[in-house]
Design a protein around this motif. Structure first.
Motif, mmCIF file in Angstrom:
data_model
loop_
_atom_site.group_PDB
_atom_site.id
_atom_site.type_symbol
_atom_site.label_atom_id
_atom_site.label_comp_id
_atom_site.label_asym_id
_atom_site.label_seq_id
_atom_site.Cartn_x
_atom_site.Cartn_y
_atom_site.Cartn_z
ATOM 1 N N ARG A 71 -14.215 1.232 -16.039
ATOM 2 C CA ARG A 71 -13.136 1.798 -16.852
ATOM 3 C C ARG A 71 -13.766 2.215 -18.171
ATOM 4 N NH1 ARG A 71 -9.091 -1.482 -18.485
ATOM 5 N NH2 ARG A 71 -10.641 -3.033 -18.914
ATOM 6 N N SER A 72 -13.493 3.437 -18.591
ATOM 7 C CA SER A 72 -14.134 3.960 -19.782
ATOM 8 C C SER A 72 -13.174 4.861 -20.552
ATOM 9 C CB SER A 72 -15.388 4.753 -19.373
ATOM 10 O OG SER A 72 -16.055 5.255 -20.494
ATOM 11 N N LEU A 73 -13.202 4.757 -21.879
ATOM 12 C CA LEU A 73 -12.400 5.619 -22.740
ATOM 13 C C LEU A 73 -13.255 6.101 -23.901
ATOM 14 C CD1 LEU A 73 -9.010 3.673 -22.991
ATOM 15 C CD2 LEU A 73 -9.441 5.779 -21.737
ATOM 16 N N ASN A 74 -12.936 7.303 -24.410
ATOM 17 C CA ASN A 74 -13.605 7.867 -25.577
ATOM 18 C C ASN A 74 -12.607 7.980 -26.715
ATOM 19 O OD1 ASN A 74 -16.111 8.333 -24.244
ATOM 20 N ND2 ASN A 74 -15.201 10.127 -23.279
ATOM 21 N N PHE A 75 -13.080 7.707 -27.934
ATOM 22 C CA PHE A 75 -12.242 7.793 -29.121
ATOM 23 C C PHE A 75 -12.999 8.569 -30.192
ATOM 24 C CE2 PHE A 75 -11.118 3.944 -26.881
ATOM 25 C CZ PHE A 75 -9.741 3.956 -26.880
ATOM 26 N N THR A 76 -12.368 9.605 -30.738
ATOM 27 C CA THR A 76 -13.001 10.397 -31.787
ATOM 28 C C THR A 76 -12.557 9.886 -33.159
ATOM 29 O OG1 THR A 76 -11.217 12.010 -31.669
ATOM 30 C CG2 THR A 76 -13.189 12.475 -30.369
ATOM 31 N N GLN A 77 -13.269 10.322 -34.176
ATOM 32 C CA GLN A 77 -12.953 9.930 -35.549
ATOM 33 C C GLN A 77 -11.504 10.254 -35.862
ATOM 34 O OE1 GLN A 77 -15.731 11.217 -38.588
ATOM 35 N NE2 GLN A 77 -14.044 11.517 -40.011
ATOM 36 N N GLY A 78 -10.809 9.309 -36.470
ATOM 37 C CA GLY A 78 -9.406 9.495 -36.828
ATOM 38 C C GLY A 78 -8.429 8.979 -35.791
ATOM 39 N N SER A 79 -8.925 8.587 -34.633
ATOM 40 C CA SER A 79 -8.008 8.133 -33.581
ATOM 41 C C SER A 79 -7.743 6.627 -33.686
ATOM 42 C CB SER A 79 -8.564 8.469 -32.198
ATOM 43 O OG SER A 79 -9.765 7.777 -31.953
ATOM 44 N N LEU A 80 -6.624 6.239 -33.102
ATOM 45 C CA LEU A 80 -6.329 4.818 -32.954
ATOM 46 C C LEU A 80 -7.116 4.301 -31.764
ATOM 47 C CD1 LEU A 80 -2.487 4.816 -33.566
ATOM 48 C CD2 LEU A 80 -4.293 4.180 -35.155
ATOM 49 N N PHE A 81 -7.592 3.084 -31.854
ATOM 50 C CA PHE A 81 -8.393 2.463 -30.807
ATOM 51 C C PHE A 81 -7.531 1.437 -30.093
ATOM 52 C CE2 PHE A 81 -11.084 -1.066 -29.418
ATOM 53 C CZ PHE A 81 -12.038 -0.416 -28.674
ATOM 54 N N SER A 82 -7.484 1.507 -28.768
ATOM 55 C CA SER A 82 -6.780 0.494 -27.979
ATOM 56 C C SER A 82 -7.453 0.409 -26.619
ATOM 57 C CB SER A 82 -5.298 0.840 -27.827
ATOM 58 O OG SER A 82 -5.144 2.078 -27.174
ATOM 59 N N PHE A 83 -7.677 -0.820 -26.172
ATOM 60 C CA PHE A 83 -8.332 -1.005 -24.880
ATOM 61 C C PHE A 83 -7.920 -2.355 -24.303
ATOM 62 C CE2 PHE A 83 -11.840 -1.834 -21.927
ATOM 63 C CZ PHE A 83 -11.968 -0.599 -21.314
ATOM 64 N N PRO A 84 -7.485 -2.378 -23.030
ATOM 65 C CA PRO A 84 -7.161 -3.647 -22.376
ATOM 66 C C PRO A 84 -8.409 -4.213 -21.676
ATOM 67 C CG PRO A 84 -6.430 -1.832 -21.009
ATOM 68 C CD PRO A 84 -7.059 -1.228 -22.235
ATOM 69 N N LEU A 85 -8.965 -5.263 -22.229
ATOM 70 C CA LEU A 85 -10.135 -5.903 -21.614
ATOM 71 C C LEU A 85 -9.677 -6.778 -20.461
ATOM 72 C CD1 LEU A 85 -11.924 -7.153 -24.855
ATOM 73 C CD2 LEU A 85 -12.816 -5.443 -23.269
ATOM 74 N N HIS A 86 -10.265 -6.597 -19.293
ATOM 75 C CA HIS A 86 -9.974 -7.494 -18.177
ATOM 76 C C HIS A 86 -10.623 -8.841 -18.463
ATOM 77 C CE1 HIS A 86 -8.112 -4.422 -15.886
ATOM 78 N NE2 HIS A 86 -9.171 -3.915 -15.294
#
Length: 168
Positions: A40-55
């Motif tokens: 599972r992978s997500l990209n976040f650019t400058q200025g974005s909110l960061f959210s990720f569900p860690l298993h």
């Protein structure tokens, strides 16, 4: 004759991707695993909110890898678990809690940042963590359950923050 027309660079999309923060988690294949082994992978650019569900698993080796490029800063503010998910998890497993662990290139040891214990913790969230990491860096985040974890339901630890310009 020189042209005064400005053209978009064909590399502008590529540049955006190389300046994006990337988080990736892949659970190792083990007997009885509750999760897919697909990454599972997500990209976040400058200025974005960061959210990720860690298993959450019983293994630090299942940590997510966060690649923070130069000029980018990851700010982790809040961590939480879903109350219903946690209740079901406690009912169906021999474990009572989960913790968020963090490591960096400078210190590869996975250190506990936050712990939720179903018998002692009042809230299923913690805010004000204040973790800030400026790139270029690679850090790891893991959601680790008690070692007594054998069977049970899946549990995610949700991590929230922001991605900013990389100045301190």
């Amino acid at each position: 004759q020189t042209s005064t027309h400005k053209h978009k660079s064909p590399t502008s999309a590529k540049t955006t991707m190389t300046t994006a923060l990337t988080i990736r988690q892949q659970i190792a294949p083990r007997p009885g695993t509750l999760y897919s082994n697909d990454p599972r992978s997500l990209n976040f650019t400058q200025g974005s909110l960061f959210s990720f569900p860690l298993h959450a698993t019983a293994y630090e080796a299942d940590a997510a890898t966060v690649r923070i490029p130069a000029g980018i800063k990851l700010c982790i503010h809040t961590v939480s678990v879903d109350r219903k998910e946690m209740t079901e998890y406690v009912k169906t497993s021999s474990a009572h809690g989960v913790c968020l662990k963090f490591s960096s290139e400078e210190n590869g040891e996975m250190l506990v940042v936050w712990t939720y214990d179903s018998e002692r913790s009042g809230d299923v969230w913690q805010t004000g963590l204040g973790i800030q990491v400026v790139g270029p860096r690679i850090v790891r985040l893991a959601a680790v359950v008690d070692r007594g974890f054998k069977t049970g339901s899946a549990l995610d630890v949700n991590v929230f923050g922001s991605v900013r310009k990389g100045d301190l």
